[in-house]
Design a protein around this motif. Structure first.
Motif, PDB file in Angstrom:
ATOM      1  N   ASN A 113       0.806  -1.233   0.000  1.00 26.27           N
ATOM      2  CA  ASN A 113       0.000   0.000   0.000  1.00 26.27           C
ATOM      3  C   ASN A 113       0.834   1.276   0.000  1.00 26.27           C
ATOM      4  N   LEU A 114       2.020   1.235   0.613  1.00 19.91           N
ATOM      5  CA  LEU A 114       2.798   2.471   0.774  1.00 19.91           C
ATOM      6  C   LEU A 114       4.133   2.439   0.030  1.00 19.91           C
ATOM      7  N   THR A 115       4.947   1.421   0.289  1.00 18.59           N
ATOM      8  CA  THR A 115       6.258   1.351  -0.379  1.00 18.59           C
ATOM      9  C   THR A 115       6.068   1.328  -1.895  1.00 18.59           C
ATOM     10  N   SER A 116       5.003   0.688  -2.341  1.00 18.02           N
ATOM     11  CA  SER A 116       4.710   0.612  -3.782  1.00 18.02           C
ATOM     12  C   SER A 116       4.574   2.012  -4.387  1.00 18.02           C
ATOM     13  N   ALA A 117       3.916   2.912  -3.675  1.00 16.03           N
ATOM     14  CA  ALA A 117       3.699   4.265  -4.219  1.00 16.03           C
ATOM     15  C   ALA A 117       5.035   4.991  -4.358  1.00 16.03           C
ATOM     16  N   TYR A 118       5.922   4.779  -3.391  1.00 17.72           N
ATOM     17  CA  TYR A 118       7.278   5.341  -3.492  1.00 17.72           C
ATOM     18  C   TYR A 118       8.000   4.759  -4.711  1.00 17.72           C
ATOM     19  N   LEU A 119       7.936   3.430  -4.847  1.00 17.20           N
ATOM     20  CA  LEU A 119       8.665   2.765  -5.936  1.00 17.20           C
ATOM     21  C   LEU A 119       8.147   3.194  -7.310  1.00 17.20           C
ATOM     22  N   VAL A 120       6.822   3.179  -7.485  1.00 18.23           N
ATOM     23  CA  VAL A 120       6.267   3.479  -8.812  1.00 18.23           C
ATOM     24  C   VAL A 120       6.453   4.961  -9.135  1.00 18.23           C
ATOM     25  N   THR A 121       6.184   5.825  -8.146  1.00 23.50           N
ATOM     26  CA  THR A 121       6.329   7.265  -8.399  1.00 23.50           C
ATOM     27  C   THR A 121       7.770   7.585  -8.792  1.00 23.50           C
ATOM     28  N   GLN A 122       8.724   6.996  -8.085  1.00 25.07           N
ATOM     29  CA  GLN A 122      10.133   7.267  -8.380  1.00 25.07           C
ATOM     30  C   GLN A 122      10.495   6.898  -9.823  1.00 25.07           C
ATOM     31  N   GLN A 123       9.928   5.793 -10.319  1.00 24.73           N
ATOM     32  CA  GLN A 123      10.236   5.364 -11.685  1.00 24.73           C
ATOM     33  C   GLN A 123       9.537   6.226 -12.738  1.00 24.73           C
ATOM     34  N   VAL A 124       8.368   6.778 -12.374  1.00 24.83           N
ATOM     35  CA  VAL A 124       7.537   7.484 -13.355  1.00 24.83           C
ATOM     36  C   VAL A 124       7.854   8.979 -13.421  1.00 24.83           C
ATOM     37  N   THR A 165       2.045  12.065  -0.293  1.00 23.93           N
ATOM     38  CA  THR A 165       1.360  12.929  -1.272  1.00 23.93           C
ATOM     39  C   THR A 165       1.785  14.385  -1.080  1.00 23.93           C
ATOM     40  N   MET A 166       1.760  14.851   0.170  1.00 20.92           N
ATOM     41  CA  MET A 166       2.074  16.266   0.429  1.00 20.92           C
ATOM     42  C   MET A 166       3.547  16.563   0.150  1.00 20.92           C
ATOM     43  N   ALA A 167       4.432  15.624   0.502  1.00 20.49           N
ATOM     44  CA  ALA A 167       5.868  15.837   0.267  1.00 20.49           C
ATOM     45  C   ALA A 167       6.156  15.924  -1.228  1.00 20.49           C
ATOM     46  N   ILE A 168       5.576  14.996  -1.990  1.00 20.48           N
ATOM     47  CA  ILE A 168       5.822  14.997  -3.445  1.00 20.48           C
ATOM     48  C   ILE A 168       5.211  16.240  -4.087  1.00 20.48           C
ATOM     49  N   ALA A 169       4.024  16.630  -3.606  1.00 25.41           N
ATOM     50  CA  ALA A 169       3.388  17.845  -4.153  1.00 25.41           C
ATOM     51  C   ALA A 169       4.325  19.040  -4.009  1.00 25.41           C
ATOM     52  N   ARG A 170       4.996  19.134  -2.874  1.00 24.61           N
ATOM     53  CA  ARG A 170       5.928  20.250  -2.650  1.00 24.61           C
ATOM     54  C   ARG A 170       7.172  20.126  -3.529  1.00 24.61           C
ATOM     55  N   GLU A 171       7.656  18.886  -3.724  1.00 20.93           N
ATOM     56  CA  GLU A 171       8.885  18.696  -4.504  1.00 20.93           C
ATOM     57  C   GLU A 171       8.716  19.043  -5.970  1.00 20.93           C
ATOM     58  N   VAL A 172       7.563  18.706  -6.548  1.00 21.72           N
ATOM     59  CA  VAL A 172       7.438  18.793  -8.011  1.00 21.72           C
ATOM     60  C   VAL A 172       6.434  19.840  -8.490  1.00 21.72           C
ATOM     61  N   GLY A 173       5.877  20.598  -7.549  1.00 21.58           N
ATOM     62  CA  GLY A 173       4.882  21.609  -7.915  1.00 21.58           C
ATOM     63  C   GLY A 173       5.394  22.596  -8.943  1.00 21.58           C
ATOM     64  N   SER A 174       6.656  23.006  -8.805  1.00 23.89           N
ATOM     65  CA  SER A 174       7.203  24.026  -9.723  1.00 23.89           C
ATOM     66  C   SER A 174       7.370  23.468 -11.137  1.00 23.89           C
ATOM     67  N   ARG A 175       7.212  22.151 -11.295  1.00 25.98           N
ATOM     68  CA  ARG A 175       7.386  21.537 -12.621  1.00 25.98           C
ATOM     69  C   ARG A 175       6.048  21.186 -13.270  1.00 25.98           C
ATOM     70  N   ASN A 176       4.986  21.805 -12.771  1.00 27.84           N
ATOM     71  CA  ASN A 176       3.651  21.584 -13.358  1.00 27.84           C
ATOM     72  C   ASN A 176       3.155  20.140 -13.152  1.00 27.84           C
ATOM     73  N   ILE A 177       3.586  19.546 -12.045  1.00 28.55           N
ATOM     74  CA  ILE A 177       3.125  18.196 -11.700  1.00 28.55           C
ATOM     75  C   ILE A 177       2.348  18.323 -10.391  1.00 28.55           C
ATOM     76  N   ILE A 233      -4.816  22.431  -8.120  1.00 26.29           N
ATOM     77  CA  ILE A 233      -5.052  21.648  -6.893  1.00 26.29           C
ATOM     78  C   ILE A 233      -3.876  20.692  -6.706  1.00 26.29           C
ATOM     79  N   THR A 234      -3.161  20.843  -5.606  1.00 26.29           N
ATOM     80  CA  THR A 234      -2.093  19.878  -5.309  1.00 26.29           C
ATOM     81  C   THR A 234      -1.928  19.730  -3.794  1.00 26.29           C
ATOM     82  N   GLY A 235      -1.434  18.551  -3.391  1.00 21.58           N
ATOM     83  CA  GLY A 235      -1.241  18.273  -1.965  1.00 21.58           C
ATOM     84  C   GLY A 235      -2.547  18.120  -1.212  1.00 21.58           C
ATOM     85  N   HIS A 236      -3.624  17.883  -1.958  1.00 18.37           N
ATOM     86  CA  HIS A 236      -4.963  17.832  -1.359  1.00 18.37           C
ATOM     87  C   HIS A 236      -5.406  16.383  -1.118  1.00 18.37           C
ATOM     88  N   VAL A 237      -6.203  16.207  -0.088  1.00 16.11           N
ATOM     89  CA  VAL A 237      -6.823  14.888   0.137  1.00 16.11           C
ATOM     90  C   VAL A 237      -8.321  15.051  -0.116  1.00 16.11           C
TER      91      VAL A 237
END
Ligand code: NAP
Length: 247
Positions: A113-124, A165-177, A233-237
């Motif tokens: 449920n969790l490590t998978s999201a890290y793994l897939v997001t990192q590759q994509v 979700t919130m950490a990644i939103a902050r990391e890549v927001g400036s790149r239109n992601i 909309i980013t970093g939202h639940v």
């Protein structure tokens, strides 16, 4: 066809919420890579999308296995050229009270449920950075927001997804992601089919809208967050829970 020309990867797409999300994104015009462990079900889904005039391909993988994630993402990009929309949806439960919870059941749930999201997001993410456009949508749960007895592993994994979700939103927001989470409440799928009718009736009493949700309720939210309508909309639940948890 608001997603025409986009390529999406949906994990846990062999059934339930993931399957319905894949169909929804395909209906909106995206090319879909469907991923899960069950190759046969994925092939059926890809054929259904293709028969309806869409474009899709099946990629069998275990989302918790780093090598399989790497090779599948490589294969998807080789076939479709890019991945711009990622729905991290694969998930499992292994319910037990904390006193009796086996380490293996803790590890399996956190891994899937969790490590998978890290793994897939990192590759994509590299592909999204190249496109200067991306949508990451993590399927968490109302129980990651409020806890649930007997689900310490599941609730911890889903709460972890919200932080991710919130950490990644902050990391890549400036790149239109954008990176958002959807927190479904009680949705009618195989995951909830095993619950007793008594449990379901009690649960429905806690839901202001007075009914359990459907996979389409979740897929509509995914379609929205993937679209250009959600570009600010980013970093939202986003809760899709019939009002079961508010505030
Ligand atoms: P489901 O019908 O059990 O589907 C789960 C999906 O995840 C299946 O396609 C399964 O495919 C895939 N999956 C499980 N382990 C995997 C692995 N190691 N690698 C790749 N794929 C894997 O459940 P659902 O209700 O649709 O749930 C989908 C998501 O929504 C989950 O993250 C769940 O936690 C979340 N959610 C559900 C509810 C609800 O009430 N149903 C509420 C809140 C959140 P394979 O078996 O083919 O691998």
């Amino acid at each position: 066809m608001s997603l025409s020309g986009r390529v999406a990867l949906v994990t846990g797409a062999s059934q339930g919420i993931g399957r319905t999300c894949a169909l929804r994104l395909a209906k909106d015009g995206a090319t879909i890579a469907v991923a899960a462990r069950n190759q046969e079900k994925l092939n059926e889904l890809a054929a259904e999308i293709t028969a309806a005039g869409g474009k899709a391909a099946a990629f069998a993988l275990d989302v918790g296995d780093e090598d399989q994630v790497k090779s599948s993402v490589k294969a998807i990009i080789a076939q479709f050229g890019k991945i711009e929309i990622l729905v991290n949806n694969a998930g499992i439960t292994r319910d037990q009270l904390i006193m009796r919870m086996k380490r293996a059941d803790w590890d399996a749930v956190l891994q899937t449920n969790l490590t998978s999201a890290y793994l897939v997001t990192q590759q994509v993410i590299t592909s999204m950075l190249r496109q200067k456009w991306g949508r990451i949508i993590n399927i968490t749960s109302v129980f990651g927001q409020m806890g649930q007895a007997g689900q310490a592993n599941y609730a911890a994994s889903k709460a972890g997804l919200i932080g991710l979700t919130m950490a990644i939103a902050r990391e890549v927001g400036s790149r239109n992601i954008t990176c958002n989470a959807i927190a479904p409440g009680f949705i009618e799928t195989a995951m909830t089919a095993a619950l007793s009718d008594e449990f379901k009736q009690t649960a429905i009493k806690q839901i202001p809208l007075g009914r359990v949700g459907t996979p389409d309720d979740v897929a509509s939210a995914v379609g929205f967050l993937a679209s250009d309508d959600a570009s600010y909309i980013t970093g939202h639940v986003l809760s899709v829970n019939g009002g079961m948890l508010m505030g």
